[in-house]
Design a protein around this motif. Structure first.
Motif, mmCIF file in Angstrom:
data_model
loop_
_atom_site.group_PDB
_atom_site.id
_atom_site.type_symbol
_atom_site.label_atom_id
_atom_site.label_comp_id
_atom_site.label_asym_id
_atom_site.label_seq_id
_atom_site.Cartn_x
_atom_site.Cartn_y
_atom_site.Cartn_z
ATOM 1 N N THR A 255 122.586 -24.813 0.005
ATOM 2 C CA THR A 255 122.210 -23.470 0.455
ATOM 3 C C THR A 255 123.425 -22.552 0.525
ATOM 4 O OG1 THR A 255 120.409 -24.422 1.764
ATOM 5 C CG2 THR A 255 121.046 -22.168 2.262
ATOM 6 N N ALA A 256 124.528 -23.080 1.053
ATOM 7 C CA ALA A 256 125.751 -22.287 1.145
ATOM 8 C C ALA A 256 126.223 -21.860 -0.241
ATOM 9 C CB ALA A 256 126.835 -23.086 1.861
ATOM 10 N N LYS A 257 126.163 -22.773 -1.194
ATOM 11 C CA LYS A 257 126.591 -22.454 -2.564
ATOM 12 C C LYS A 257 125.653 -21.453 -3.215
ATOM 13 C CE LYS A 257 128.659 -27.031 -3.136
ATOM 14 N NZ LYS A 257 128.522 -28.360 -3.758
ATOM 15 N N LEU A 258 124.378 -21.516 -2.863
ATOM 16 C CA LEU A 258 123.398 -20.580 -3.410
ATOM 17 C C LEU A 258 123.672 -19.170 -2.904
ATOM 18 C CD1 LEU A 258 120.759 -20.181 -5.049
ATOM 19 C CD2 LEU A 258 119.509 -20.630 -2.928
ATOM 20 N N TRP A 259 123.980 -19.053 -1.616
ATOM 21 C CA TRP A 259 124.258 -17.745 -1.019
ATOM 22 C C TRP A 259 125.604 -17.190 -1.459
ATOM 23 C CZ3 TRP A 259 122.576 -19.382 4.603
ATOM 24 C CH2 TRP A 259 121.173 -19.330 4.683
ATOM 25 N N PHE A 260 126.606 -18.059 -1.523
ATOM 26 C CA PHE A 260 127.962 -17.623 -1.869
ATOM 27 C C PHE A 260 128.470 -18.455 -3.060
ATOM 28 C CE2 PHE A 260 127.404 -16.881 2.692
ATOM 29 C CZ PHE A 260 127.667 -15.517 2.756
ATOM 30 N N PRO A 261 128.155 -18.054 -4.300
ATOM 31 C CA PRO A 261 128.544 -18.828 -5.495
ATOM 32 C C PRO A 261 130.051 -19.040 -5.620
ATOM 33 C CG PRO A 261 126.911 -17.155 -6.036
ATOM 34 C CD PRO A 261 127.353 -16.884 -4.634
ATOM 35 N N GLU A 262 130.857 -18.188 -4.961
ATOM 36 C CA GLU A 262 132.308 -18.355 -5.047
ATOM 37 C C GLU A 262 132.780 -19.684 -4.454
ATOM 38 O OE1 GLU A 262 131.638 -15.193 -1.717
ATOM 39 O OE2 GLU A 262 130.629 -15.946 -3.507
ATOM 40 N N ILE A 263 131.923 -20.318 -3.643
ATOM 41 C CA ILE A 263 132.260 -21.630 -3.083
ATOM 42 C C ILE A 263 132.429 -22.659 -4.196
ATOM 43 C CG2 ILE A 263 131.380 -23.527 -1.645
ATOM 44 C CD1 ILE A 263 130.006 -21.481 0.104
ATOM 45 N N LEU A 264 131.718 -22.476 -5.301
ATOM 46 C CA LEU A 264 131.785 -23.428 -6.414
ATOM 47 C C LEU A 264 133.181 -23.516 -7.010
ATOM 48 C CD1 LEU A 264 128.438 -22.486 -8.200
ATOM 49 C CD2 LEU A 264 128.883 -24.534 -6.841
ATOM 50 N N ASN A 265 133.999 -22.487 -6.790
ATOM 51 C CA ASN A 265 135.355 -22.484 -7.345
ATOM 52 C C ASN A 265 136.366 -23.164 -6.426
ATOM 53 O OD1 ASN A 265 134.550 -21.004 -9.626
ATOM 54 N ND2 ASN A 265 134.661 -19.094 -8.478
ATOM 55 N N LEU A 266 135.941 -23.544 -5.210
ATOM 56 C CA LEU A 266 136.864 -24.205 -4.283
ATOM 57 C C LEU A 266 137.055 -25.664 -4.692
ATOM 58 C CD1 LEU A 266 135.624 -22.849 -0.818
ATOM 59 C CD2 LEU A 266 137.464 -21.968 -2.266
ATOM 60 N N LYS A 267 138.259 -26.150 -4.536
ATOM 61 C CA LYS A 267 138.571 -27.535 -4.862
ATOM 62 C C LYS A 267 138.611 -28.363 -3.586
ATOM 63 C CE LYS A 267 141.375 -26.270 -8.879
ATOM 64 N NZ LYS A 267 142.720 -26.337 -9.481
ATOM 65 N N LEU A 268 138.057 -29.549 -3.659
ATOM 66 C CA LEU A 268 138.092 -30.442 -2.512
ATOM 67 C C LEU A 268 139.529 -30.795 -2.150
ATOM 68 C CD1 LEU A 268 135.177 -32.904 -3.296
ATOM 69 C CD2 LEU A 268 135.206 -31.120 -1.570
ATOM 70 N N ASP A 269 139.767 -30.903 -0.849
ATOM 71 C CA ASP A 269 141.083 -31.263 -0.316
ATOM 72 C C ASP A 269 142.140 -30.204 -0.592
ATOM 73 O OD1 ASP A 269 141.175 -33.608 1.253
ATOM 74 O OD2 ASP A 269 140.711 -34.787 -0.504
ATOM 75 N N CYS A 270 141.707 -28.982 -0.873
ATOM 76 C CA CYS A 270 142.647 -27.881 -1.098
ATOM 77 C C CYS A 270 142.292 -26.723 -0.164
ATOM 78 C CB CYS A 270 142.590 -27.396 -2.546
ATOM 79 S SG CYS A 270 143.195 -28.616 -3.727
ATOM 80 N N SER A 271 143.317 -25.957 0.215
ATOM 81 C CA SER A 271 143.084 -24.778 1.047
ATOM 82 C C SER A 271 142.504 -23.662 0.191
ATOM 83 C CB SER A 271 144.399 -24.320 1.687
ATOM 84 O OG SER A 271 144.970 -25.352 2.458
ATOM 85 N N ILE A 272 142.018 -22.615 0.861
ATOM 86 C CA ILE A 272 141.497 -21.453 0.142
ATOM 87 C C ILE A 272 142.696 -20.589 -0.252
ATOM 88 C CG2 ILE A 272 140.005 -19.432 0.242
ATOM 89 C CD1 ILE A 272 138.389 -20.795 2.385
ATOM 90 N N ASP A 273 143.103 -20.686 -1.513
ATOM 91 C CA ASP A 273 144.235 -19.895 -2.002
ATOM 92 C C ASP A 273 143.721 -18.663 -2.729
ATOM 93 O OD1 ASP A 273 146.104 -21.766 -1.080
ATOM 94 O OD2 ASP A 273 145.859 -22.983 -2.885
ATOM 95 N N ASN A 274 144.361 -17.516 -2.434
ATOM 96 C CA ASN A 274 143.997 -16.248 -3.078
ATOM 97 C C ASN A 274 142.490 -16.003 -3.049
ATOM 98 O OD1 ASN A 274 146.740 -15.847 -3.828
ATOM 99 N ND2 ASN A 274 146.433 -17.215 -5.575
ATOM 100 N N PRO A 275 141.900 -15.908 -1.855
ATOM 101 C CA PRO A 275 140.443 -15.682 -1.757
ATOM 102 C C PRO A 275 140.028 -14.431 -2.519
ATOM 103 C CG PRO A 275 141.547 -15.220 0.345
ATOM 104 C CD PRO A 275 142.558 -15.882 -0.534
#
Length: 564
Positions: A255-275
């Motif tokens: 559901t979160a990915k559906l609402w905010f597709p930009e989540i799909l670009n996040l890498k596991l075990d990594c911080s949010i760089d250059n949001p």
């Protein structure tokens, strides 16, 4: 005791310990395959230990069967655990085939008395108190080599393939699994190269088992579905993201990915760089300076609320970004807010209208009072204009902290009320065409005190107490003098209220430049000279200096009166 026995003992009891620990720590929170893997490894280690301690052939053969009970199923169970850890869908045909081979291998080890297909012969030898089971392998034993090689290849493939699933599988998980397999292979390879009598298989099992256990303790944090069922109601109206205590992304639900597709670009075990979006910028800020907050984001026609919470999952603290569809709530809130604003606007308009009516009434009453005095026609309107000009000039100078916008509005509004007390003065005295006799002047001076009483009564229930105080002071003290020679209280200097000192200048100036029945109007030069000479005696010297600076504007004002 021989060191080999110590190693086998350690491997067995360590594996047994991990079985118990996994049952306590994970209970029903992990797949049954993990528990089965730990049991298989423990049985294999027990088989190695019992074989080394066997005193006779029958015991050694039985121990070998226990060993194969674990060793036959451990490889395929390990592959099944890898598929779970790496979120990999292995084809069922491969799993079924590998499992069938494991069953065949174990059955073959149990048929030594009936066939030579797996073992042609078995015998034992002893060396330094250690029993070794020597075997001559049959043709079906090659199936075991193929099985081990195949499961290892599949395991490596799964681990390496998981690197491409960086949005679903942590690169740390993939890396540790590969390291585990390399170490296990290295153990077996060293045994073959150096010809060690001790089997390194239990050591490789212990390494793999330990690595998987550690990954389980960590990998459960990424099991978004299981966490959601414990903490949240899994519906399409809610979603969430999970970060570890260092702010590294652990995963999110569908559901979160559906609402905010930009989540799909996040890498596991990594911080949010250059949001890249406002949503990710907000989340990144929350993780840097953690606090309980809430923000709303528009997602098409939906309004999504985001909140951050702390949870403890498997002994580790995680930050959970809880998302909820607050569209209806926000619409209701906006509707209520609009209604509230409209109500406030209506109240403000009505209040403003009431204030205007109140002010008009006060002005009308002041005009009624003034109409009783034949000597001061237009005095109220003129002094009000003078006060307005003077106050505006004082505000521009920015040297009187008490002179705020609110104060200026109130004194301008109060100026017409300064002579309210004249309503209490007899007509014979108020309208006398000449100068007052001493006793008449004393009666005339009562108008300031009486005016204060009247204004106080009129404004007693006013909604603006500050305005009432200023109006009362203006009426009461506008005839006080800086040197203390004024009336009715004989106040001096700063004892005189600030608003009354301002009113005094406007009142006297209008009296000087206006015609009275007992005198002609003074020209501007004479009027301003009198005002200047009265600085420090009648008027506040600082305010007087500022008043003189308004000369040009005041002359234009009174010239406009004369032209009309």
């Amino acid at each position: 005791m021989n060191p080999i026995i110590h190693i086998y003992n350690f491997a067995f009891f360590y594996s047994l310990f991990l079985i118990i620990l996994a049952a306590v720590v994970f209970h029903n929170k992990i797949s049954i395959f993990y528990h089965m893997l730990f049991i298989s490894i423990t049985l294999a280690c027990l088989g190695f230990l019992q074989t080394a301690c066997a005193e006779e052939m029958q015991t050694a053969v039985f121990a070998n069967q226990i060993l194969y009970l674990g060793a036959s199923f451990a490889p395929i169970l390990m592959v099944m655990c890898y598929t779970d850890l790496c979120r990999f869908n292995l084809k069922k045909i491969l799993l079924v085939s590998a499992l069938s081979i494991a069953v065949v291998i174990f059955i073959c080890t149990c048929t030594i008395k009936y066939t030579s297909l797996y073992y042609k012969s078995l015998y034992i030898i002893k060396d330094n108190g250690i029993t070794f089971l020597k075997k001559k392998y049959g043709i079906l034993h090659n199936l075991y080599y193929i099985y081990i090689a195949g499961t290892n290849i599949i395991g490596f493939f799964i681990a390496i393939r998981s690197f491409s699933k960086k949005h679903e599988v942590s690169f740390i998980t993939s890396g540790l699994l590969i390291v585990s397999m390399i170490l296990s292979a290295l153990c077996y390879g060293l045994q073959q190269v150096f010809g060690w009598k001790i089997s390194m298989v239990p050591v490789s099992y212990v390494i793999s088992e330990t690595m998987i256990f550690l990954l389980l303790a960590r990998i459960r944090l990424y099991d978004i579905k299981k966490i959601s069922t414990r903490y949240f109601d899994e519906t399409k109206s809610t979603g969430f993201m999970i970060f570890n205590k260092k702010g590294k992304y652990l995963g999110s639900d569908t559901t979160a990915k559906l609402w905010f597709p930009e989540i799909l670009n996040l890498k596991l075990d990594c911080s949010i760089d250059n949001p890249s979006t406002e949503f990710l910028k907000t989340i990144s800020l929350w993780l840097e300076e953690f606090s309980t907050r809430i923000s709303y984001f528009e997602c098409g026609e939906k309004i999504i609320g985001a909140r951050i919470y702390d949870l403890v999952e498997f002994g580790s603290k995680v930050h959970v970004i809880f998302l909820s569809d607050d569209t209806q709530i926000q619409r209701y809130t906006k509707l209520i807010e609009n209604y509230k604003n409209k109500l406030e606007e209506d109240v403000e308009k009505k209040t403003e209208k009431l204030f205007k009516i109140q002010n008009d009434i006060l002005i009308s009453m002041a005009n009624i009072v003034e109409n009783r005095d034949n000597n001061t026609g237009g005095h109220i309107a003129r002094t009000s204009d003078v006060v307005k000009i003077f106050v505006q000039h004082l505000i521009e100078k920015e040297k009187y902290p008490e002179l705020t916008e609110e104060f200026s509005e109130r004194i301008i509004k109060a100026a017409p009320l300064h002579d309210f007390g004249k309503i209490a003065i007899p007509d014979l005295i108020l309208n006398k065409p000449g100068k007052f006799e001493p006793e008449e002047y004393e009666i005339m001076k009562l108008h300031s005190a009486k005016g204060a009483v009247i204004v106080n009564k009129i404004l007693n229930n006013a909604d603006d107490p500050a305005f009432k105080n200023i109006a009362v002071n203006v009426a009461h003290y506008h005839h006080e003098k800086w040197n203390g020679q004024g009336y009715p209280e004989g106040l001096k200097e700063n004892e005189i209220p600030f608003e009354a000192r301002i009113m005094a200048l406007a009142d006297v100036f209008d009296a000087l430049v206006s015609r009275r029945v007992y005198k002609d109007s003074f020209d501007y030069d004479k009027a301003f000279k009198i005002v200047e000479e009265s600085s420090g005696s009648h008027f506040d010297p600082e305010l007087c200096s500022d008043f003189l600076e308004c000369r040009t504007i005041l002359e234009n004002l009174y010239s406009s009166y004369n032209s009309n």
